[in-house]
Write a protein that holds these residues in place. Sequence first.
Motif, PDB file in Angstrom:
ATOM      1  N   THR A 111       0.866  -1.590   0.040  1.00 13.12           N
ATOM      2  CA  THR A 111      -0.034  -0.155  -0.312  1.00 13.12           C
ATOM      3  C   THR A 111       0.937   1.310   0.287  1.00 13.12           C
ATOM      4  N   GLY A 112       2.129   1.672   0.653  1.00 14.42           N
ATOM      5  CA  GLY A 112       2.916   2.142   0.495  1.00 14.42           C
ATOM      6  C   GLY A 112       3.954   2.633  -0.528  1.00 14.42           C
ATOM      7  N   VAL A 113       3.952   1.254  -0.639  1.00 15.71           N
ATOM      8  CA  VAL A 113       4.868   1.971  -2.111  1.00 15.71           C
ATOM      9  C   VAL A 113       4.285   1.951  -3.770  1.00 15.71           C
ATOM     10  N   THR A 114       2.912   1.446  -3.464  1.00 21.65           N
ATOM     11  CA  THR A 114       1.838   2.155  -4.485  1.00 21.65           C
ATOM     12  C   THR A 114       1.671   4.081  -4.282  1.00 21.65           C
ATOM     13  N   ALA A 115       1.092   4.396  -2.797  1.00 22.88           N
ATOM     14  CA  ALA A 115       0.419   5.177  -2.647  1.00 22.88           C
ATOM     15  C   ALA A 115       1.847   6.587  -3.139  1.00 22.88           C
ATOM     16  N   LEU A 116       3.158   5.891  -2.680  1.00 20.74           N
ATOM     17  CA  LEU A 116       4.310   7.036  -3.249  1.00 20.74           C
ATOM     18  C   LEU A 116       4.530   6.876  -4.715  1.00 20.74           C
ATOM     19  N   MET A 117       4.555   5.793  -5.376  1.00 20.00           N
ATOM     20  CA  MET A 117       4.049   5.805  -7.202  1.00 20.00           C
ATOM     21  C   MET A 117       3.025   6.742  -7.417  1.00 20.00           C
ATOM     22  N   ASP A 118       1.999   6.953  -6.861  1.00 16.66           N
ATOM     23  CA  ASP A 118       0.901   7.319  -7.738  1.00 16.66           C
ATOM     24  C   ASP A 118       1.425   8.867  -6.627  1.00 16.66           C
ATOM     25  N   GLY A 119       2.591   9.824  -6.148  1.00 13.54           N
ATOM     26  CA  GLY A 119       2.634  11.063  -5.095  1.00 13.54           C
ATOM     27  C   GLY A 119       1.607  10.868  -4.420  1.00 13.54           C
ATOM     28  N   ASN A 120       1.057   9.943  -3.838  1.00 15.53           N
ATOM     29  CA  ASN A 120       0.232  10.135  -2.081  1.00 15.53           C
ATOM     30  C   ASN A 120       0.527   9.849  -1.209  1.00 15.53           C
ATOM     31  N   THR A 121       1.761  10.163  -0.798  1.00 12.92           N
ATOM     32  CA  THR A 121       2.885  10.068  -0.378  1.00 12.92           C
ATOM     33  C   THR A 121       3.785  10.452  -0.142  1.00 12.92           C
ATOM     34  N   ASP A 122       4.282  10.809   0.518  1.00 18.06           N
ATOM     35  CA  ASP A 122       6.041  11.174   0.552  1.00 18.06           C
ATOM     36  C   ASP A 122       7.106   9.814   0.759  1.00 18.06           C
ATOM     37  N   ILE A 123       6.948  10.038   1.900  1.00 16.25           N
ATOM     38  CA  ILE A 123       7.801   8.279   2.294  1.00 16.25           C
ATOM     39  C   ILE A 123       7.185   6.644   2.522  1.00 16.25           C
ATOM     40  N   ALA A 124       7.334   6.316   1.489  1.00 18.28           N
ATOM     41  CA  ALA A 124       6.907   4.797   1.814  1.00 18.28           C
ATOM     42  C   ALA A 124       7.581   3.927   3.098  1.00 18.28           C
ATOM     43  N   MET A 125       6.979   3.202   3.998  1.00 17.51           N
ATOM     44  CA  MET A 125       7.252   2.307   4.884  1.00 17.51           C
ATOM     45  C   MET A 125       7.656   1.187   4.487  1.00 17.51           C
ATOM     46  N   SER A 126       8.314   0.092   4.307  1.00 16.35           N
ATOM     47  CA  SER A 126       7.982  -0.774   4.310  1.00 16.35           C
ATOM     48  C   SER A 126       8.813  -1.984   4.966  1.00 16.35           C
ATOM     49  N   SER A 127       9.016  -3.199   4.760  1.00  9.97           N
ATOM     50  CA  SER A 127       9.646  -4.410   5.619  1.00  9.97           C
ATOM     51  C   SER A 127      10.295  -5.297   4.501  1.00  9.97           C
ATOM     52  N   ARG A 128       9.859  -4.760   3.048  1.00 13.50           N
ATOM     53  CA  ARG A 128      10.404  -5.844   2.103  1.00 13.50           C
ATOM     54  C   ARG A 128      10.940  -5.185   1.215  1.00 13.50           C
ATOM     55  N   ASP A 129      12.186  -5.393   0.256  1.00 13.93           N
ATOM     56  CA  ASP A 129      12.542  -4.660  -0.396  1.00 13.93           C
ATOM     57  C   ASP A 129      11.645  -4.572  -1.548  1.00 13.93           C
ATOM     58  N   LEU A 130      11.673  -3.477  -2.769  1.00 15.54           N
ATOM     59  CA  LEU A 130      11.000  -3.942  -4.123  1.00 15.54           C
ATOM     60  C   LEU A 130      11.031  -4.907  -4.617  1.00 15.54           C
ATOM     61  N   LYS A 131      10.072  -4.636  -5.505  1.00 20.58           N
ATOM     62  CA  LYS A 131      10.194  -5.725  -6.447  1.00 20.58           C
ATOM     63  C   LYS A 131      10.403  -5.468  -7.846  1.00 20.58           C
ATOM     64  N   SER A 132      11.040  -6.595  -8.299  1.00 20.99           N
ATOM     65  CA  SER A 132      10.963  -6.217  -9.957  1.00 20.99           C
ATOM     66  C   SER A 132      10.005  -4.892 -10.595  1.00 20.99           C
ATOM     67  N   ASP A 133       8.763  -5.909 -10.308  1.00 18.73           N
ATOM     68  CA  ASP A 133       7.579  -5.063 -11.000  1.00 18.73           C
ATOM     69  C   ASP A 133       7.408  -3.668 -10.991  1.00 18.73           C
TER      70      ASP A 133
END
Length: 281
Positions: free
Chosen positions: A68-90
Amino acid sequence: MKSLISLFVLSIFLIACGGGQNSESKSSKSITLKGSDTVLPLGQKTSEAFMAVNKDVSIAVVGGGSGTGVTALMDGNTDIAMSSRDLKSDEKLKFQEKQMNIEIVTLAVDALAVVVNPKNTVSKLTREQLEGIFTGTITNWKELGGEDLAIVVYSRENSSGTYEFFKEHVMDKKNYASSVLNMPATGAIVQSISQTAGAIGYIGLAYMSPEVKALEVSYDQGTTFVGPSMESAKNKTYPISRPLYYIYDVKNSEKVKSYLDYTLSEAGQKLVEEVGYIPIN
């Protein structure tokens, strides 16, 4: 360790400082964090401390899962994405397609705890046994030396970084059983396991409480068992450990830099340990 069951429902944390300022000033100094429920208590703690000494800054922190955080960052809906995993290839590809230059900051390390109801007599399991439980080939605690009691398995939803990490590093990338109950937040798993005698699930170390019991786990087929703790994560003897991340768009570096620097500072890393995770500095 402080109980975090209050995070049962999607947690939302918002503190605005600088009373008396006009709306334009507040907007220009607001930062948003969104994503991992594992990182959520750390985001809350460091944001609160940062705002205490930076009265002109307001920070909003929202959970919901790493995806959810990564998608929000991608869409410009958050300044920082919090993540407990690395980014996926896609996800990396989508950021490239959007011509977004992403920076990933490691802020802490977590020992992912496998937990059961405190009344459960089983105290340790091998990785292979955990794989069997979560894939559905082991369904009763008597198969593991425990009582004749059906195993009730709880997991996070597939938007969770912890869901992905557990599948890859504990289940050897096999699929979860269809009988697994997916919960919307880590606090929900803690509460459900505390109320269900045959339950099992996984949670970040910061969510440990007397209402659940952490199991010792073995990654050498039963030769050595180690429980999750600050010490076992620091000396790297606990096998289910993982880094925690903040991810941001480089174009927003000036906006988020002071907060990120604080999180990585001596004071910020002390808060990491207070929350229940392992500092990186």
